[in-house]
Design a protein around this motif. Structure first.
Motif, mmCIF file in Angstrom:
data_model
loop_
_atom_site.group_PDB
_atom_site.id
_atom_site.type_symbol
_atom_site.label_atom_id
_atom_site.label_comp_id
_atom_site.label_asym_id
_atom_site.label_seq_id
_atom_site.Cartn_x
_atom_site.Cartn_y
_atom_site.Cartn_z
ATOM 1 N N MET A 73 0.842 -1.207 0.000
ATOM 2 C CA MET A 73 0.000 0.000 0.000
ATOM 3 C C MET A 73 0.869 1.245 0.000
ATOM 4 N N THR A 74 0.411 2.273 -0.584
ATOM 5 C CA THR A 74 1.189 3.506 -0.644
ATOM 6 C C THR A 74 0.948 4.366 0.577
ATOM 7 N N ARG A 75 1.798 5.378 0.716
ATOM 8 C CA ARG A 75 1.681 6.317 1.821
ATOM 9 C C ARG A 75 0.291 6.932 1.890
ATOM 10 N N SER A 76 -0.204 7.428 0.763
ATOM 11 C CA SER A 76 -1.500 8.103 0.764
ATOM 12 C C SER A 76 -2.625 7.134 1.058
ATOM 13 N N GLN A 77 -2.487 5.899 0.589
ATOM 14 C CA GLN A 77 -3.513 4.915 0.883
ATOM 15 C C GLN A 77 -3.561 4.641 2.373
ATOM 16 N N ARG A 78 -2.402 4.460 2.971
ATOM 17 C CA ARG A 78 -2.378 4.175 4.400
ATOM 18 C C ARG A 78 -2.956 5.332 5.184
ATOM 19 N N ARG A 79 -2.679 6.555 4.741
ATOM 20 C CA ARG A 79 -3.202 7.707 5.447
ATOM 21 C C ARG A 79 -4.709 7.609 5.583
ATOM 22 N N ARG A 80 -5.367 7.110 4.542
ATOM 23 C CA ARG A 80 -6.818 7.020 4.560
ATOM 24 C C ARG A 80 -7.295 5.852 5.404
ATOM 25 N N VAL A 81 -6.535 4.746 5.392
ATOM 26 C CA VAL A 81 -7.026 3.520 5.986
ATOM 27 C C VAL A 81 -6.875 3.505 7.501
ATOM 28 N N GLY A 89 3.106 6.938 9.965
ATOM 29 C CA GLY A 89 2.311 5.838 9.437
ATOM 30 C C GLY A 89 2.848 5.245 8.155
ATOM 31 N N ILE A 90 3.994 5.706 7.690
ATOM 32 C CA ILE A 90 4.603 5.187 6.471
ATOM 33 C C ILE A 90 5.304 3.876 6.789
ATOM 34 N N THR A 91 4.960 2.804 6.071
ATOM 35 C CA THR A 91 5.535 1.493 6.353
ATOM 36 C C THR A 91 6.041 0.850 5.066
ATOM 37 N N GLY A 92 6.615 -0.327 5.200
ATOM 38 C CA GLY A 92 7.056 -1.094 4.036
ATOM 39 C C GLY A 92 8.211 -0.455 3.299
ATOM 40 N N GLY A 93 8.192 -0.602 1.970
ATOM 41 C CA GLY A 93 9.276 -0.084 1.147
ATOM 42 C C GLY A 93 9.431 1.412 1.223
ATOM 43 N N GLU A 94 8.327 2.136 1.438
ATOM 44 C CA GLU A 94 8.422 3.590 1.554
ATOM 45 C C GLU A 94 9.133 3.992 2.839
ATOM 46 N N ALA A 95 8.968 3.205 3.894
ATOM 47 C CA ALA A 95 9.696 3.469 5.133
ATOM 48 C C ALA A 95 11.192 3.253 4.925
ATOM 49 N N ASP A 96 11.531 2.200 4.196
ATOM 50 C CA ASP A 96 12.944 1.939 3.891
ATOM 51 C C ASP A 96 13.555 3.097 3.101
ATOM 52 N N ALA A 97 12.796 3.587 2.123
ATOM 53 C CA ALA A 97 13.287 4.704 1.312
ATOM 54 C C ALA A 97 13.451 5.961 2.149
ATOM 55 N N LEU A 98 12.529 6.174 3.089
ATOM 56 C CA LEU A 98 12.628 7.348 3.945
ATOM 57 C C LEU A 98 13.893 7.288 4.796
ATOM 58 N N ASN A 99 14.182 6.145 5.376
ATOM 59 C CA ASN A 99 15.415 6.004 6.148
ATOM 60 C C ASN A 99 16.648 6.219 5.273
ATOM 61 N N VAL A 140 12.778 12.066 -3.291
ATOM 62 C CA VAL A 140 12.088 11.939 -4.577
ATOM 63 C C VAL A 140 12.860 11.028 -5.529
ATOM 64 N N LYS A 141 14.180 11.135 -5.550
ATOM 65 C CA LYS A 141 14.947 10.340 -6.512
ATOM 66 C C LYS A 141 14.999 8.862 -6.134
ATOM 67 N N LEU A 142 14.567 8.530 -4.915
ATOM 68 C CA LEU A 142 14.477 7.124 -4.530
ATOM 69 C C LEU A 142 13.205 6.467 -5.055
ATOM 70 N N GLY A 143 12.283 7.293 -5.571
ATOM 71 C CA GLY A 143 11.145 6.740 -6.291
ATOM 72 C C GLY A 143 9.819 6.748 -5.572
ATOM 73 N N GLY A 144 8.746 6.883 -6.356
ATOM 74 C CA GLY A 144 7.387 6.687 -5.872
ATOM 75 C C GLY A 144 6.706 7.871 -5.236
ATOM 76 N N VAL A 145 7.409 8.997 -5.031
ATOM 77 C CA VAL A 145 6.824 10.140 -4.339
ATOM 78 C C VAL A 145 7.184 11.433 -5.058
ATOM 79 N N ILE A 146 6.472 12.503 -4.679
ATOM 80 C CA ILE A 146 6.771 13.840 -5.180
ATOM 81 C C ILE A 146 6.727 14.822 -4.016
ATOM 82 N N SER A 147 7.160 16.046 -4.265
ATOM 83 C CA SER A 147 7.156 17.087 -3.254
ATOM 84 C C SER A 147 6.658 18.390 -3.861
ATOM 85 N N ALA A 148 6.008 19.199 -3.021
ATOM 86 C CA ALA A 148 5.585 20.533 -3.442
ATOM 87 C C ALA A 148 6.665 21.577 -3.174
#
Length: 443
Positions: A1-9, A48-58, A364-372
């Motif tokens: 699941m993606t970050r935004s999906q988890r935010r909703r769930v 609440g960010i988990t999985g591969g997105e958490a790894d990318a954040l670290n 962003v360069k690690l993939g899957g996300v964008i920034s404003a």
């Protein structure tokens, strides 16, 4: 699941998991380093960010650690949104929390434990974000939390190859979209749209995005803001107009629910499943945020291949058009806010770094996300689609408003509004639905 999906769930309260228990001692970690040097300090971040997105954040902190000697440890907690206020009031706040909803941020600020934004962070936000983004991280005129990443709502996903076959193109107005829908229906004999409102713990939220998009486009930013502030009620004719407009698609059995059943099947269809239906050709159109691009990595085309997301690929997306072709471009967005619970020097250095273009570029360069963040480089995004979405968020001419349900009180935004969308799809009359949603303000 993606970050935004988890935010909703994950909004509802949940039992503490192992990750949640690990947070209990976070507040002590960085402050226990002592002394004046930050080198060797460890700063704990929760969210609440988990999985591969958490790894990318670290991973996005690797250069920062090399430059400063500060170790940053992010721990994802699937129950974060439901238990973070309790943790904070109970004395177990992390050093930093990544908060996905301005409403939740407000609740945290009201505990008295959130630290005000430093001058350095405030300066960065003034330089790299619009005033609206800074306002979402503020309360009563005081700035607390810088925005982190973002996502763009209101995309319509489609197959470029199918559009070419049918001799159609992306619409320029809302009426054009309705015409396109009927054209696809005529050419294929099938419902063009697929939609899914179901999720593990919070069904209905994809419908709120539809309504928010139409309120913004039909009535404009001022009415949208007044609606968020409960100055324009759900029972107002302008909000009913948005429901009626969306209903021309979602309540029409000739138009939905491709690949899944009739109108009522929208409530039983998982929100992420629509990506698979678009990828394999069962569904011509679906409405979802930029984060759906990640779901296509797990989908398959009719031939069994992973779909390419590109203007000439297997799938792509256009922004839901406005009412007129020459009007302003309206965008509904979501995102997270970096919230500090410690004045420790190492913690504040991490918070400051997370407000810079350098952090945005690293993630962003690690993939899957964008920034404003207007100083970040959109060319670093992991796909052409995400680059385009990021440019849209950064464009000063784009009228951006944060997800309305995330700005409303939780009893409404994550309560009666979500439930009302489910009831509406199930056939409850719109006037009753609107009255029921408005009643959430009384709870």
């Amino acid at each position: 699941m993606t970050r935004s999906q988890r935010r909703r769930v994950l909004v509802p309260m949940a039992l503490l998991g192992v990750a949640g228990l690990a947070l209990a001692g976070c507040a002590e970690t960085s402050s226990s380093q002592g002394g004046g040097s930050v080198e060797g300090a460890t700063v704990q971040i929760a969210g609440g960010i988990t999985g591969g997105e958490a790894d990318a954040l670290n991973k996005s902190f690797e250069q920062f650690t090399a430059d400063t000697g500060i170790k940053v440890v992010y721990t994802g907690d699937k129950s974060f949104e439901g238990n973070i206020v309790t943790k904070v009031t109970g004395g177990s706040a992390p050093d930093i929390a990544i908060v996905p909803q301005p409403g939740l941020l407000k609740s945290l600020i009201e505990t008295g434990e959130v630290k005000k934004g430093s001058d350095a962070v405030s300066k960065n936000v003034d330089e790299y974000w619009s005033a609206d983004w800074k306002n979402y991280g503020s309360l009563d005129g005081t700035f607390y939390a810088a925005p982190m990443l973002g996502n763009v709502k209101g995309y319509v996903w489609y197959s470029p190859a199918s559009f070419k076959e049918w001799g159609v193109e992306a619409p320029k107005t809302w009426d054009d979209l309705l015409t396109l829908t009927q054209t696809i229906r005529d050419k294929t004999g099938a419902a063009p749209w697929c939609a899914g409102f179901a999720s593990d713990a919070a069904s209905g939220w994809p419908g709120t995005d539809w309504i928010e998009d139409l309120v913004l486009r039909q009535s404009g930013a001022d009415v949208y803001d007044q609606w968020v502030a409960n100055e324009v009620k759900f029972t107002d004719p302008q909000i009913k107009d948005a429901f009626d407009a969306v209903g021309k698609i979602l309540l029409n059995p000739d138009y939905v629910n491709a690949g899944y059943g009739d109108v009522k099947s929208i409530n039983s269809t998982a929100f992420g499943d629509v990506a698979a239906a678009v990828a394999d050709g069962r569904c011509a159109l679906t409405h979802q945020a930029s984060f759906l691009s990640a779901n296509f990595l797990e989908a398959k085309t009719a031939s069994g291949a992973t779909p390419t997301v590109a203007p000439d690929g297997d799938v792509y997306a256009f922004l839901l058009p406005g009412i007129t072709a020459d009007g302003e471009q309206y965008v509904e967005a979501g995102g997270e806010f970096v919230t500090a619970f410690s004045d420790d020097e190492a913690v504040q250095k991490v918070v400051e770094y997370m407000s810079t273009p350098e952090f945005a570029d690293a993630r962003v360069k690690l993939g899957g996300v964008i920034s404003a963040n207007k100083g970040a480089d959109p060319s670093l995004a992991s796909s052409e689609f995400l680059t385009d979405a990021m440019k849209t968020l950064q464009d000063p001419s784009t009228v951006v408003r944060f997800d309305a349900s995330d700005l409303m009180p939780a009893t409404v935004g994550q309560g009666s509004f979500w439930k009302g969308m489910v009831n509406w799809i199930d056939g409850r009359p719109v006037d009753q639905v609107l009255s029921d949603i408005q009643a959430g303000y009384d709870n």
